[in-house]
Design an enzyme around this catalytic site. Structure first.
Site, PDB file in Angstrom:
ATOM      1  N   GLN A 183      11.259  -2.032  -2.479  1.00  0.00           N
ATOM      2  CA  GLN A 183      11.634  -1.489  -1.170  1.00  0.00           C
ATOM      3  C   GLN A 183      12.689  -0.158  -1.534  1.00  0.00           C
ATOM      4  O   GLN A 183      13.529  -0.009  -0.746  1.00  0.00           O
ATOM      5  CB  GLN A 183      12.667  -2.545  -0.547  1.00  0.00           C
ATOM      6  CG  GLN A 183      11.568  -3.666  -0.011  1.00  0.00           C
ATOM      7  CD  GLN A 183      10.920  -3.227   1.205  1.00  0.00           C
ATOM      8  OE1 GLN A 183      11.078  -2.157   1.793  1.00  0.00           O
ATOM      9  NE2 GLN A 183       9.832  -4.213   1.536  1.00  0.00           N
ATOM     10  N   SER A 203       5.342  -0.105  -5.110  1.00  0.00           N
ATOM     11  CA  SER A 203       4.104  -0.249  -4.396  1.00  0.00           C
ATOM     12  C   SER A 203       3.928   0.946  -3.309  1.00  0.00           C
ATOM     13  O   SER A 203       5.051   1.413  -3.055  1.00  0.00           O
ATOM     14  CB  SER A 203       4.318  -1.446  -3.495  1.00  0.00           C
ATOM     15  OG  SER A 203       3.001  -1.845  -2.691  1.00  0.00           O
ATOM     16  N   ALA A 204       2.662   1.496  -2.973  1.00  0.00           N
ATOM     17  CA  ALA A 204       2.598   2.543  -2.309  1.00  0.00           C
ATOM     18  C   ALA A 204       2.779   2.364  -0.844  1.00  0.00           C
ATOM     19  O   ALA A 204       2.989   3.201  -0.120  1.00  0.00           O
ATOM     20  CB  ALA A 204       1.004   3.089  -2.513  1.00  0.00           C
ATOM     21  N   HIS A 205       2.322   1.232  -0.317  1.00  0.00           N
ATOM     22  CA  HIS A 205       2.203   0.828   1.249  1.00  0.00           C
ATOM     23  C   HIS A 205       3.507   0.659   1.897  1.00  0.00           C
ATOM     24  O   HIS A 205       3.716   0.606   3.269  1.00  0.00           O
ATOM     25  CB  HIS A 205       1.272  -0.322   1.703  1.00  0.00           C
ATOM     26  CG  HIS A 205       1.873  -1.712   1.144  1.00  0.00           C
ATOM     27  ND1 HIS A 205       2.235  -2.345   2.383  1.00  0.00           N
ATOM     28  CD2 HIS A 205       2.120  -2.415   0.290  1.00  0.00           C
ATOM     29  CE1 HIS A 205       2.507  -3.574   1.976  1.00  0.00           C
ATOM     30  NE2 HIS A 205       2.418  -3.560   0.614  1.00  0.00           N
ATOM     31  N   THR A 244     -11.515  -0.892 -13.621  1.00  0.00           N
ATOM     32  CA  THR A 244     -11.883   0.501 -13.270  1.00  0.00           C
ATOM     33  C   THR A 244     -10.551   0.990 -12.454  1.00  0.00           C
ATOM     34  O   THR A 244     -10.106   0.451 -11.441  1.00  0.00           O
ATOM     35  CB  THR A 244     -13.180   0.878 -12.601  1.00  0.00           C
ATOM     36  OG1 THR A 244     -14.237   0.559 -13.448  1.00  0.00           O
ATOM     37  CG2 THR A 244     -13.252   2.189 -12.302  1.00  0.00           C
ATOM     38  N   CYS A 334       7.009 -15.224   8.745  1.00  0.00           N
ATOM     39  CA  CYS A 334       6.633 -15.976   7.255  1.00  0.00           C
ATOM     40  C   CYS A 334       6.182 -14.792   6.649  1.00  0.00           C
ATOM     41  O   CYS A 334       5.589 -14.018   6.952  1.00  0.00           O
ATOM     42  CB  CYS A 334       5.431 -16.838   7.949  1.00  0.00           C
ATOM     43  SG  CYS A 334       4.406 -16.067   9.040  1.00  0.00           S
TER      44      CYS A 334
END
Ligand code: PMP
Length: 391
Positions: A183, A203-205, A244, A334
């Site tokens: 974050q 993280s990308a998202h 890969t 949650c």
């Protein structure tokens, strides 16, 4: 409905989509197929992405390992160190407010005989609620401590931990430091040298990139960080993480990081203003709101786009049902299939009732002032309605 749940995930930025598209139909080679031009083109994309990410966080390209996201990065960091460094000891130090993607892997190791110390941060009522003191880490470290794992920015209450201070203590004691910076990367300045972390997940998202793509920074200089892989196979990424490479996801991650870092200064000022407007607007229209986490004027201790508050005298579930025009997250929501009250809000000492009636806003790149005004109205109207019902 208007989307305000940008700590859960984000819309992919069209500029990131643009960067990813050619990898589907043009540069679709396998980066390990170095015998031909298709493979070489893909390999170059991966290397360039590595350089972009490294430059954004003060690392070197070879220190970046690509993964399927921060959950995998955290598992690789924790599992990789604990199985490798068993000889020093079986003790780990963490905080009660970590994400489940840190707490759960640690619990797995605990069940196998490792020992975990979970530190409690400052409690509700403290202007810096949720923050840990570096001295607590110093006290918790023992001769058999192998790893300290502490997040940089919290996904629920946005609190920012004093990682640089914690890192100094870890270094003095010869203990490795892992940081879940999911974050934080792209939202606040993150430099692995200044922070002094040995391992760092991202993280990308969460930053307008694709889901299923993330990375782990693994320090190469100084005391060597050796990781036991958890995925074995073709030996890609020097055997640390076989499989890969997800070229599309990697290109998206790099572009997402690059854009967020380039636009960070302006964007965080804009988000802070929107967030403060949201909070003051809500308080003008409604009474009995309690801010969860650090006070907003401690801006260095809290993510700009984060607002989390509890609403007195309403039922949490009813509140969520009545704010369906906005996408926010609830204190009883949650992480998965089991709807349990937020472990983070409980960990800072919030009562069960207030935890259940808490709302989390994660303001993001695509939110506007009009949307914030709309959210104030939706929440205030819902609270009025629910309080009248019980009055
Ligand atoms: N750590 C933190 C602090 C997070 O906010 C999240 C996402 N909720 C994760 C880890 C997990 O990341 P991912 O979805 O990429 O596995």
């Amino acid at each position: 409905p208007i989307y305000f749940d940008n700590h859960a995930t984000t819309q992919v930025d069209p500029r990131v989509v643009e960067a990813m598209l050619p990898t589907f139909t043009e540069t679709y080679g396998n980066p390990s197929s170095v015998g031909h031009l298709f493979g070489e083109a893909a390999k170059e994309l991966v290397e360039r992405s590595q350089q972009t990410i490294a430059a954004a966080i003060g690392a070197e390209a070879k220190e970046i390992v690509f993964t399927s996201g921060a959950t995998e990065s955290n598992n690789l960091a924790i599992g990789g160190v604990l199985t490798q460094r068993r000889r020093r000891g079986d003790h780990v130090v963490t905080v009660t407010t970590e994400h489940k993607a840190v707490l759960d892997p640690l619990e797995q190791f605990e069940q196998r005989g490792y020992e975990v110390t979970r530190l409690a941060p400052r409690q509700v009522g403290d202007p810096l609620a949720g923050q840990l003191a570096a001295a607590q880490v110093a006290e918790a470290i023992r001769p058999d401590t192998s790893l300290v794992s502490i997040m940089l920015a919290n996904n629920e209450i946005g609190v920012i931990q004093p990682l640089a201070e914690i890192a100094q203590i870890c270094k003095q004691q010869g203990v490795l430091l892992h940081c879940d910076a999911t974050q934080a990367v792209g939202k606040i300045p993150v430099d692995v040298q200044q922070l002094g972390v040995d391992l760092m997940s991202f993280s990308a998202h969460k930053i307008y990139g694709p889901k299923g793509s993330g990375g782990l920074y693994v320090r190469k200089e100084g005391p060597r960080v050796r990781l036991q892989p958890s995925i074995f196979g073709g030996g890609q990424q020097r055997g640390i993480r076989s499989g890969t490479l997800n070229v599309t996801g990697i290109v998206g991650l790099a572009e997402a990081v690059r854009l967020s870092v380039a636009e960070m200064a302006d964007e965080s000022a804009r988000l802070r203003q929107l967030r403060d407007t949201l909070w003051s607007g809500l308080n003008e229209r409604t009474t009995g709101l309690h801010l969860n986490g650090p006070e907003l004027d401690h801006s260095e201790a809290r993510l700009a786009g984060n607002l989390n508050f509890a609403v007195e005298q309403v039922d949490g579930e009813a509140l969520m049902m009545n704010v369906r025009e906005i996408a926010v997250s609830s204190g009883s929501a949650c992480t998965s299939a089991n709807p349990q009250p937020s472990h983070v809000l409980r960990a800072i000492g919030l009562s069960e009732d207030l935890t259940r009636s808490s709302l989390r806003f994660g303001l993001g790149r695509f939110n506007t002032a009009e949307e914030v005004a709309f959210a104030v109205d939706v929440v205030a109207t819902a609270v009025d309605k629910l309080r009248k019902l019980i009055a």
